[in-house]
Design a protein around this motif. Structure first.
Motif, PDB file in Angstrom:
ATOM      1  N   UNK A  98       0.850  -1.187   0.000  1.00 18.24           N
ATOM      2  CA  UNK A  98       0.000   0.000   0.000  1.00 18.24           C
ATOM      3  C   UNK A  98       0.889   1.241   0.000  1.00 18.24           C
ATOM      4  N   UNK A  99       0.618   2.138  -0.973  1.00 20.68           N
ATOM      5  CA  UNK A  99       1.415   3.349  -1.133  1.00 20.68           C
ATOM      6  C   UNK A  99       0.601   4.616  -0.939  1.00 20.68           C
ATOM      7  N   UNK A 100      -0.705   4.537  -1.085  1.00 22.55           N
ATOM      8  CA  UNK A 100      -1.535   5.743  -1.083  1.00 22.55           C
ATOM      9  C   UNK A 100      -2.776   5.548  -0.201  1.00 22.55           C
ATOM     10  N   UNK A 101      -3.395   6.650   0.229  1.00 26.25           N
ATOM     11  CA  UNK A 101      -4.665   6.526   0.961  1.00 26.25           C
ATOM     12  C   UNK A 101      -5.734   5.805   0.147  1.00 26.25           C
ATOM     13  N   UNK A 102      -5.784   6.043  -1.159  1.00 20.24           N
ATOM     14  CA  UNK A 102      -6.769   5.359  -2.005  1.00 20.24           C
ATOM     15  C   UNK A 102      -6.541   3.849  -1.983  1.00 20.24           C
ATOM     16  N   UNK A 103      -5.285   3.422  -2.055  1.00 17.78           N
ATOM     17  CA  UNK A 103      -4.982   1.987  -1.993  1.00 17.78           C
ATOM     18  C   UNK A 103      -5.358   1.414  -0.632  1.00 17.78           C
ATOM     19  N   UNK A 104      -5.122   2.176   0.434  1.00 16.50           N
ATOM     20  CA  UNK A 104      -5.503   1.733   1.777  1.00 16.50           C
ATOM     21  C   UNK A 104      -7.011   1.568   1.879  1.00 16.50           C
ATOM     22  N   UNK A 105      -7.744   2.504   1.297  1.00 16.73           N
ATOM     23  CA  UNK A 105      -9.204   2.423   1.305  1.00 16.73           C
ATOM     24  C   UNK A 105      -9.680   1.193   0.523  1.00 16.73           C
ATOM     25  N   UNK A 106      -9.122   0.974  -0.651  1.00 15.53           N
ATOM     26  CA  UNK A 106      -9.487  -0.190  -1.458  1.00 15.53           C
ATOM     27  C   UNK A 106      -9.188  -1.475  -0.703  1.00 15.53           C
ATOM     28  N   UNK A 107      -8.012  -1.535  -0.093  1.00 11.64           N
ATOM     29  CA  UNK A 107      -7.646  -2.720   0.677  1.00 11.64           C
ATOM     30  C   UNK A 107      -8.658  -2.954   1.807  1.00 11.64           C
ATOM     31  N   UNK A 108      -8.973  -1.905   2.553  1.00 15.21           N
ATOM     32  CA  UNK A 108      -9.858  -2.034   3.710  1.00 15.21           C
ATOM     33  C   UNK A 108     -11.286  -2.384   3.333  1.00 15.21           C
ATOM     34  N   UNK A 109     -11.733  -1.962   2.155  1.00 14.15           N
ATOM     35  CA  UNK A 109     -13.145  -2.149   1.805  1.00 14.15           C
ATOM     36  C   UNK A 109     -13.414  -3.296   0.835  1.00 14.15           C
ATOM     37  N   UNK A 110     -12.400  -3.748   0.103  1.00 12.33           N
ATOM     38  CA  UNK A 110     -12.684  -4.781  -0.898  1.00 12.33           C
ATOM     39  C   UNK A 110     -11.784  -6.006  -0.836  1.00 12.33           C
ATOM     40  N   UNK A 111     -10.649  -5.925  -0.171  1.00 13.78           N
ATOM     41  CA  UNK A 111      -9.695  -7.040  -0.176  1.00 13.78           C
ATOM     42  C   UNK A 111     -10.180  -8.119   0.777  1.00 13.78           C
ATOM     43  N   UNK A 112     -10.264  -9.357   0.299  1.00 12.04           N
ATOM     44  CA  UNK A 112     -10.714 -10.432   1.178  1.00 12.04           C
ATOM     45  C   UNK A 112      -9.746 -11.618   1.238  1.00 12.04           C
ATOM     46  N   UNK A 113      -8.596 -11.508   0.602  1.00 10.51           N
ATOM     47  CA  UNK A 113      -7.590 -12.557   0.652  1.00 10.51           C
ATOM     48  C   UNK A 113      -6.709 -12.355   1.877  1.00 10.51           C
ATOM     49  N   UNK A 114      -6.523 -13.387   2.707  1.00  7.03           N
ATOM     50  CA  UNK A 114      -5.631 -13.245   3.863  1.00  7.03           C
ATOM     51  C   UNK A 114      -4.209 -12.890   3.418  1.00  7.03           C
ATOM     52  N   UNK A 115      -3.547 -12.055   4.206  1.00 12.08           N
ATOM     53  CA  UNK A 115      -2.188 -11.637   3.877  1.00 12.08           C
ATOM     54  C   UNK A 115      -1.240 -11.969   5.022  1.00 12.08           C
ATOM     55  N   UNK A 116       0.013 -12.179   4.668  1.00 12.92           N
ATOM     56  CA  UNK A 116       1.071 -12.378   5.652  1.00 12.92           C
ATOM     57  C   UNK A 116       1.285 -11.086   6.426  1.00 12.92           C
ATOM     58  N   UNK A 117       1.336  -9.993   5.680  1.00 13.11           N
ATOM     59  CA  UNK A 117       1.497  -8.673   6.273  1.00 13.11           C
ATOM     60  C   UNK A 117       1.143  -7.627   5.234  1.00 13.11           C
ATOM     61  N   UNK A 118       1.070  -6.390   5.701  1.00 10.26           N
ATOM     62  CA  UNK A 118       0.791  -5.254   4.832  1.00 10.26           C
ATOM     63  C   UNK A 118       2.054  -4.407   4.774  1.00 10.26           C
ATOM     64  N   UNK A 119       2.576  -4.227   3.588  1.00  7.44           N
ATOM     65  CA  UNK A 119       3.731  -3.370   3.370  1.00  7.44           C
ATOM     66  C   UNK A 119       3.205  -1.968   3.101  1.00  7.44           C
ATOM     67  N   UNK A 120       3.481  -1.049   4.014  1.00  8.38           N
ATOM     68  CA  UNK A 120       3.133   0.353   3.798  1.00  8.38           C
ATOM     69  C   UNK A 120       4.421   1.033   3.379  1.00  8.38           C
ATOM     70  N   UNK A 121       4.459   1.439   2.125  1.00  5.66           N
ATOM     71  CA  UNK A 121       5.666   2.032   1.553  1.00  5.66           C
ATOM     72  C   UNK A 121       5.397   3.501   1.248  1.00  5.66           C
ATOM     73  N   UNK A 122       6.113   4.355   1.932  1.00  9.25           N
ATOM     74  CA  UNK A 122       5.940   5.793   1.774  1.00  9.25           C
ATOM     75  C   UNK A 122       6.894   6.274   0.680  1.00  9.25           C
ATOM     76  N   UNK A 123       6.309   6.874  -0.354  1.00 12.36           N
ATOM     77  CA  UNK A 123       7.088   7.279  -1.522  1.00 12.36           C
ATOM     78  C   UNK A 123       7.327   8.786  -1.575  1.00 12.36           C
ATOM     79  N   UNK A 124       6.771   9.522  -0.601  1.00 18.84           N
ATOM     80  CA  UNK A 124       6.935  10.978  -0.620  1.00 18.84           C
ATOM     81  C   UNK A 124       7.450  11.425   0.742  1.00 18.84           C
ATOM     82  N   UNK A 125       7.035  12.569   1.197  1.00 21.47           N
ATOM     83  CA  UNK A 125       7.528  13.092   2.472  1.00 21.47           C
ATOM     84  C   UNK A 125       6.805  12.516   3.683  1.00 21.47           C
ATOM     85  N   UNK A 126       5.849  11.637   3.468  1.00 19.79           N
ATOM     86  CA  UNK A 126       5.151  10.997   4.570  1.00 19.79           C
ATOM     87  C   UNK A 126       3.927  11.732   5.061  1.00 19.79           C
TER      88      UNK A 126
END
Length: 141
Positions: free
Chosen positions: A13-41
């Motif tokens: 996950x790189x963006x708030x939009x991706x976080x929203x999509x993950x939280x509302x539509x993703x249903x596959x179990x994951x090992x972990x969530x990689x939050x990768x900040x590509x800007x100033x945070x």
């Protein structure tokens, strides 16, 4: 199919939009969530407010060291390597990955000591290398 063979998913996950999509539509179990900040945070709080679970927080470029400090403060897994930055915290060039890891460990020790958290005494590991974090737990669920 991959899960049937013990291969798990790491959600990136790189963006708030991706976080929203993950939280509302993703249903596959994951090992972990990689939050990768590509800007100033500046969007970190918005991203973090939308996700739950095992999180590995890290960044690329100029945000690497501030985000590594933030991961330490939040007691999250993190990582560091030449793929993320070629500079040490003081701005000097890193000669290799080992030097980056040493700098990250020094930051972790300083941050955990200042916050009264567990340090490098072995009672809790606040930062693991990717290899260790993947091999310390079973890959199949």
């Amino acid at each position: 199919v991959l899960r049937d063979h013990g291969v798990q998913v790491e959600a990136g996950i790189w963006t708030p939009a991706a976080a929203h999509t993950y939280a509302t539509t993703w249903d596959t179990p994951v090992l972990r969530i990689l939050v990768e900040i590509m800007d100033d945070g500046h969007e970190l709080e918005l991203i973090m407010s939308r996700i739950e679970g095992e999180i590995l927080l890290h960044a690329e470029g100029p945000a690497v060291w501030p985000i590594l400090r933030e991961a330490t403060k939040r007691r999250l897994s993190t990582r560091i390597g030449l793929e993320d930055t070629k500079l040490l915290p003081d701005g000097s060039p890193a000669p290799d990955n080992a030097t980056l890891v040493e700098a990250a460990l020094a930051i972790r020790e300083n941050e955990t000591h200042e916050a009264g958290q567990v340090g490098l005494d072995g009672s809790e590991d606040l930062m693991r290398s990717d290899h260790e974090s993947l091999t310390e737990r079973p890959l199949a669920t």
